[in-house]
Design a protein around this motif. Structure first.
Motif, short mmCIF file in Angstrom:
data_model
loop_
_atom_site.label_atom_id
_atom_site.label_comp_id
_atom_site.label_asym_id
_atom_site.label_seq_id
_atom_site.Cartn_x
_atom_site.Cartn_y
_atom_site.Cartn_z
N LEU A 25 0.83 -1.20 0.00
CA LEU A 25 0.00 0.00 0.00
C LEU A 25 0.86 1.25 0.00
O LEU A 25 0.42 2.31 -0.44
CB LEU A 25 -0.90 -0.01 1.23
CG LEU A 25 -1.91 -1.16 1.25
CD1 LEU A 25 -2.57 -1.25 2.61
CD2 LEU A 25 -2.96 -0.94 0.18
N ASN A 27 3.29 1.92 -1.86
CA ASN A 27 3.56 2.36 -3.23
C ASN A 27 2.31 2.94 -3.89
O ASN A 27 2.37 3.94 -4.59
CB ASN A 27 4.00 1.18 -4.11
CG ASN A 27 5.18 0.46 -3.54
OD1 ASN A 27 5.12 -0.08 -2.44
ND2 ASN A 27 6.27 0.50 -4.25
N TYR A 104 -1.65 0.39 9.16
CA TYR A 104 -1.59 -0.23 7.84
C TYR A 104 -2.75 -1.22 7.67
O TYR A 104 -3.37 -1.30 6.61
CB TYR A 104 -0.25 -0.95 7.74
CG TYR A 104 0.23 -1.28 6.35
CD1 TYR A 104 0.93 -0.34 5.60
CD2 TYR A 104 0.02 -2.53 5.79
CE1 TYR A 104 1.40 -0.64 4.35
CE2 TYR A 104 0.49 -2.85 4.53
CZ TYR A 104 1.19 -1.90 3.82
OH TYR A 104 1.65 -2.20 2.56
N SER A 224 8.55 2.60 2.03
CA SER A 224 8.25 1.84 0.83
C SER A 224 9.20 0.66 0.65
O SER A 224 8.80 -0.40 0.19
CB SER A 224 8.31 2.76 -0.39
OG SER A 224 7.78 2.09 -1.49
N LEU A 225 10.47 0.86 1.02
CA LEU A 225 11.43 -0.24 0.85
C LEU A 225 11.40 -1.20 2.03
O LEU A 225 12.17 -2.15 2.08
CB LEU A 225 12.84 0.30 0.67
CG LEU A 225 13.14 1.06 -0.62
CD1 LEU A 225 14.60 1.47 -0.66
CD2 LEU A 225 12.82 0.22 -1.85
N SER A 226 10.55 -0.94 3.01
CA SER A 226 10.49 -1.76 4.23
C SER A 226 11.81 -1.73 4.99
O SER A 226 12.29 -2.76 5.46
CB SER A 226 10.14 -3.23 3.92
OG SER A 226 8.94 -3.34 3.25
N ALA A 231 12.29 -5.75 8.87
CA ALA A 231 11.72 -6.70 7.90
C ALA A 231 12.81 -7.29 7.02
O ALA A 231 12.89 -8.52 6.84
CB ALA A 231 10.66 -6.01 7.05
N SER A 325 3.00 -7.59 2.44
CA SER A 325 3.67 -6.61 3.32
C SER A 325 3.30 -6.84 4.78
O SER A 325 4.17 -6.81 5.66
CB SER A 325 3.31 -5.18 2.92
OG SER A 325 3.75 -4.91 1.61
N LEU A 329 5.69 -7.72 8.04
CA LEU A 329 5.69 -6.95 9.29
C LEU A 329 5.41 -7.85 10.49
O LEU A 329 6.08 -7.77 11.52
CB LEU A 329 4.61 -5.85 9.23
CG LEU A 329 4.93 -4.63 8.37
CD1 LEU A 329 3.67 -3.83 8.08
CD2 LEU A 329 5.95 -3.75 9.07
N1 PFF Z 1 6.87 -1.42 2.26
C1 PFF Z 1 5.48 -1.63 2.49
C2 PFF Z 1 4.69 -0.75 1.55
O1 PFF Z 1 5.28 0.06 0.84
O2 PFF Z 1 3.49 -0.87 1.55
C3 PFF Z 1 5.07 -1.37 3.90
C4 PFF Z 1 5.93 -2.07 4.87
C5 PFF Z 1 6.08 -3.43 4.84
C6 PFF Z 1 6.63 -1.34 5.73
C7 PFF Z 1 6.96 -4.05 5.68
C8 PFF Z 1 7.49 -1.97 6.59
C9 PFF Z 1 7.66 -3.32 6.54
F1 PFF Z 1 8.48 -3.89 7.36
#
Ligand code: PFF
Length: 444
Positions: A25, A27, A104, A224-226, A231, A325, A329
């Motif tokens: 989400l 992105n 989220y 966005s890149l987590s 993670a 995602s 998490l």
């Molecule tokens: N990167 C995911 C997104 O852009 O939706 C959100 C996310 C996933 C954030 C996992 C952090 C994470 F550890």
């Protein structure tokens, strides 16, 4: 305790799982609204800079920590820096992952609602997409029910195991989502009146610049890149010894950025082409925030034949992207509780799910709480985590470990110049820039 760790089975599976975590989400829902808020092109430019200079190196950094520590985000730091306080960097990330789930999951719930509305044809039959979305926002019970269901779905996948649950689903569905986005992007830019939207996205508008733009860009890049929430460290700990960490980080980041930009290419031209008056476009874009995706995209579908079918496909795939995602998490926190506190995975998942539901219900009832969670995570905890990870690799960790991880003990050819440049970035550039961005964004 010596826990036998599972590893990802194939190379593609590993990229897909990490990309599954990154693409979500963030992105498709968060990036376009952040870009709108940041004035379009300049934000995107800064965002891409943040990905290149901090995002990719830090993702590699998390992979290095995870694969050499072979443990959860806190345990990996403990193994690499025994007897020190570095484990708290991992724990900060784990806490962040948990808190992120608290808002989220609510957006994941919205996605569920939209899947049902699309399937039933109700979505395409609505008079006003804006009103339809607002009605949902007013109904905290409905939001909470969907949120709880999504939490259960995530918990189910976590308990199904790393390989089966995450790898299989991500491998198949990510490419399908990408294809659908390409189709939608094409439709959006071919609408008449879409050019203005493209200009908004790609022509810098200096009037919209705010002092927080750097912080917004870096926060969005990490989100966005987590990165910064354990993670990628946790997934790194499942990587095989022969996985190429550098290339994986590049591939995942590239894919993630492409999806975000593609989401922008879908949403902005559509928003400009399909909204009647120019004033409302800008207000919708800027104030629209969370609504952008749930208002503009259905509007776009309305202009396609078989609109309900397209809408169903889109929201199902979005739900799946979100699921890969949320799985990552929840996996961060589960592995921590399992390995560090000796909890059974099943109990850990139950415990986390309950906590997430409490946060999620509060976020559904109170938009302020939702915003506070979103703000503190993206603008404070993630940059801080990123800073500490860069200091850890740049200054503390023995360079031999970093080099051994990046070259797989000398079996991959990675130039010495690249390795030196990598350390240089994490030692000097990233910490100085992150501190600068942080101070500037918060205090000015
Ligand atoms: N990167 C995911 C997104 O852009 O939706 C959100 C996310 C996933 C954030 C996992 C952090 C994470 F550890």
């Amino acid at each position: 305790m010596n826990i036998k760790r599972i590893k990802f089975a194939s190379k593609l599976g590993l990229v897909a799982a990490a990309a599954g975590s990154a693409v979500g989400l963030g992105n498709i829902w968060r990036f376009p609204s952040q870009a709108a808020d940041g004035g379009g092109a300049l934000f995107i430019f800064l965002y891409i800079g943040c990905i290149a200079f901090f995002g990719i190196p830090l993702m590699m950094g998390e992979f290095i920590i995870g694969r050499s520590g072979r443990a959860n985000a806190s345990g990996s730091f403990k193994k690499l820096a025994p007897g020190t306080q570095w484990k708290w960097v991992g724990r900060l990330g784990i806490l962040t992952a948990f808190l992120i789930l608290g808002f989220y999951m609510v957006v994941c719930g919205w996605t569920m609602e939209y899947i049902v509305q699309s399937v039933s044809g109700q979505l395409m039959a609505t008079e006003s997409f804006g009103e339809n979305f607002n009605n949902l926002l007013q109904d905290s019970t409905r939001q909470s029910v969907w949120m709880v269901l999504f939490t259960l779905l995530t918990a189910f996948f976590i308990l199904a195991g790393v390989k089966k649950g995450i790898e299989q689903s991500a491998k198949i569905l990510m490419p399908v989502l990408f294809l659908l986005l390409l189709i939608l992007g094409f439709r959006s830019v071919t609408l008449s009146g879409s050019a203005e939207g493209l200009a908004f996205l790609f022509k810098p508008n200096m009037g919209a610049v705010k002092s927080t733009i750097f912080l917004d860009a870096i926060g969005q890049a990490f989100f966005s890149l987590s990165i910064g929430m354990g993670a990628m460290t946790t997934y790194g700990s499942y990587f095989r010894d022969d996985s190429n960490l550098r290339n994986t980080a590049f591939q995942v980041s590239l894919l993630d950025t492409l999806v975000a930009v593609l989401a922008g290419i879908i949403i902005f031209p559509a928003a400009f082409a399909l909204t009647q008056t120019p004033e409302t476009i800008v207000t919708t874009l800027v104030a629209g925030g969370p609504g952008l995706l749930f208002i503009t995209i259905p509007q776009l579908f309305h202009h396609l034949p078989f609109s309900s079918l397209w809408a169903t496909m889109f929201f199902v795939l979005l739900g799946i992207a979100a699921l890969t995602s949320t799985i990552s998490l929840m996996e961060v926190v589960t592995t921590f509780l399992h390995e560090e506190l000796n909890m059974l995975r099943r109990n850990a998942v139950t415990f986390i799910s309950m906590g997430v539901v409490v946060l999620g219900v509060t976020s559904s009832i109170s938009p302020q709480f939702f915003d506070i969670l979103d703000y503190t995570n993206a603008k404070i905890m993630l940059p801080l985590s990123g800073l500490f990870i860069s200091l850890f690799i740049g200054w503390y960790l023995d360079k031999k470990i970093t080099f051994a991880q990046l070259t797989n003990d000398g079996t991959l050819s990675v130039s010495v110049r690249f390795l030196k440049f990598y350390i240089f970035i994490l030692r000097y550039i990233a910490p100085v820039a992150i501190v600068g961005i942080f101070v500037y964004g918060i205090f000015f």
